[in-house]
Design an enzyme around this catalytic site. Structure first.
Site, short mmCIF file in Angstrom:
data_model
loop_
_atom_site.label_atom_id
_atom_site.label_comp_id
_atom_site.label_asym_id
_atom_site.label_seq_id
_atom_site.Cartn_x
_atom_site.Cartn_y
_atom_site.Cartn_z
N GLU A 99 92.83 1.74 -25.65
CA GLU A 99 92.28 0.64 -24.83
C GLU A 99 92.43 0.96 -23.35
O GLU A 99 93.38 1.62 -22.95
CB GLU A 99 93.06 -0.65 -25.13
N ASP A 103 95.24 -7.43 -21.43
CA ASP A 103 95.36 -8.56 -20.51
C ASP A 103 96.08 -9.69 -21.27
O ASP A 103 97.30 -9.68 -21.35
CB ASP A 103 93.94 -8.93 -20.04
N GLY A 105 95.92 -10.01 -24.46
CA GLY A 105 96.32 -9.44 -25.74
C GLY A 105 95.45 -9.89 -26.90
O GLY A 105 95.55 -9.37 -28.00
N ASP A 159 85.58 -2.59 -15.25
CA ASP A 159 84.50 -3.06 -14.38
C ASP A 159 84.77 -4.44 -13.83
O ASP A 159 85.62 -5.19 -14.32
CB ASP A 159 83.19 -3.11 -15.16
P1 IMP Z 1 92.42 -9.35 -23.42
O1 IMP Z 1 92.62 -10.58 -22.56
O2 IMP Z 1 93.72 -8.59 -23.55
O3 IMP Z 1 91.83 -9.72 -24.73
O4 IMP Z 1 91.40 -8.42 -22.67
C1 IMP Z 1 90.04 -8.75 -22.71
C2 IMP Z 1 89.18 -7.80 -21.94
O5 IMP Z 1 89.05 -8.33 -20.63
C3 IMP Z 1 89.63 -6.37 -21.73
O6 IMP Z 1 89.36 -5.51 -22.79
C4 IMP Z 1 88.81 -6.00 -20.52
O7 IMP Z 1 87.50 -5.65 -20.93
C5 IMP Z 1 88.76 -7.30 -19.76
N1 IMP Z 1 89.72 -7.33 -18.64
C6 IMP Z 1 90.88 -8.03 -18.54
N2 IMP Z 1 91.46 -7.85 -17.34
C7 IMP Z 1 90.63 -7.01 -16.66
C8 IMP Z 1 90.68 -6.44 -15.33
O8 IMP Z 1 91.60 -6.65 -14.53
N3 IMP Z 1 89.63 -5.64 -15.00
C9 IMP Z 1 88.60 -5.36 -15.84
N4 IMP Z 1 88.53 -5.86 -17.09
C10 IMP Z 1 89.53 -6.68 -17.49
MG MG Z 2 88.42 -3.45 -23.09
#
Ligand code: IMP
Ligand code: MG
Length: 176
Positions: A99, A103, A105, A159
């Site tokens: 990954e 963020d 999770g 991005d």
């Molecule tokens: P999750 O919140 O861990 O499920 O992450 C969700 C998705 O949000 C990640 O896979 C990224 O695509 C995107 N993401 C979260 N934080 C960032 C950031 O700071 N920059 C770019 N993409 C982010």
């Molecule tokens: Mg991602």
């Protein structure tokens, strides 16, 4: 007027060194495994996975999945859906999910539960960066590059509304 580039948080050199270190650690950990199956999560992981996989010294294969979180660009309510699945079975294979960022999770949690049901021989995780202050679900990351503060980061595959994915460093943007 040319736009200012995002402020450097992690330099290109620091990323290169960390990728080399992670590749060495992973290569040692999977010594003797005949074909490590690397799964990249699109789109964000494509650059990190390309760099990491080329530095591994063990036999490996690469495939991709695409997932999407519902919601707008910088916030999510945790619902994840699959856009593109693997082409082949992972039953009995040693799998490493790669990954770009962890963020909340939610994405990785969904993915791990989905993949575990397919009975791989082992299932581990590698992420270039993690935002520990944003974690909503406890997930252990077996191979982690960097912990970073709660800011929106770009570059190395990450991005901001499809911009800055191919920046060679990780930088911070401040959405208006
Ligand atoms: P999750 O919140 O861990 O499920 O992450 C969700 C998705 O949000 C990640 O896979 C990224 O695509 C995107 N993401 C979260 N934080 C960032 C950031 O700071 N920059 C770019 N993409 C982010
Ligand atoms: Mg991602």
């Amino acid at each position: 007027m040319t736009e200012a580039l995002p402020k450097v948080l992690i330099s290109e050199d620091a990323i290169r060194d960390k990728v080399a270190e992670l590749a060495a650690t992973i290569s040692a950990a999977y010594e003797g495994v005949d074909d490590l199956f690397l799964i990249g999560v699109l789109k964000g992981s494509f650059i990190f996975l390309a760099d990491l996989s080329r530095r591994l010294t063990i036999p490996r294969s690469v495939d991709f999945m695409a997932l999407s979180t519902y919601g707008n660009a910088t916030s999510t309510d945790g619902a994840v859906r699959m856009i593109m699945d693997l082409r082949r079975s992972i039953k009995g294979r040693h799998v490493l999910v790669v990954e770009d960022i962890v963020d909340t999770g939610f994405t990785l949690d969904y993915l791990l539960r989905n993949l575990a049901a397919r009975q791989p021989a082992s299932l581990k995780t590698c992420a270039l960066v993690r935002k520990p202050d944003r974690a909503k679900i406890e997930i252990s990351i077996d191979y982690l590059g960097f912990d970073i503060p709660d800011e929106w980061v770009v570059g190395c595959g990450l991005d901001w509304a499809e911009k800055y994915r191919t920046l060679p460093y990780i930088g911070v943007v401040h959405p208006e």
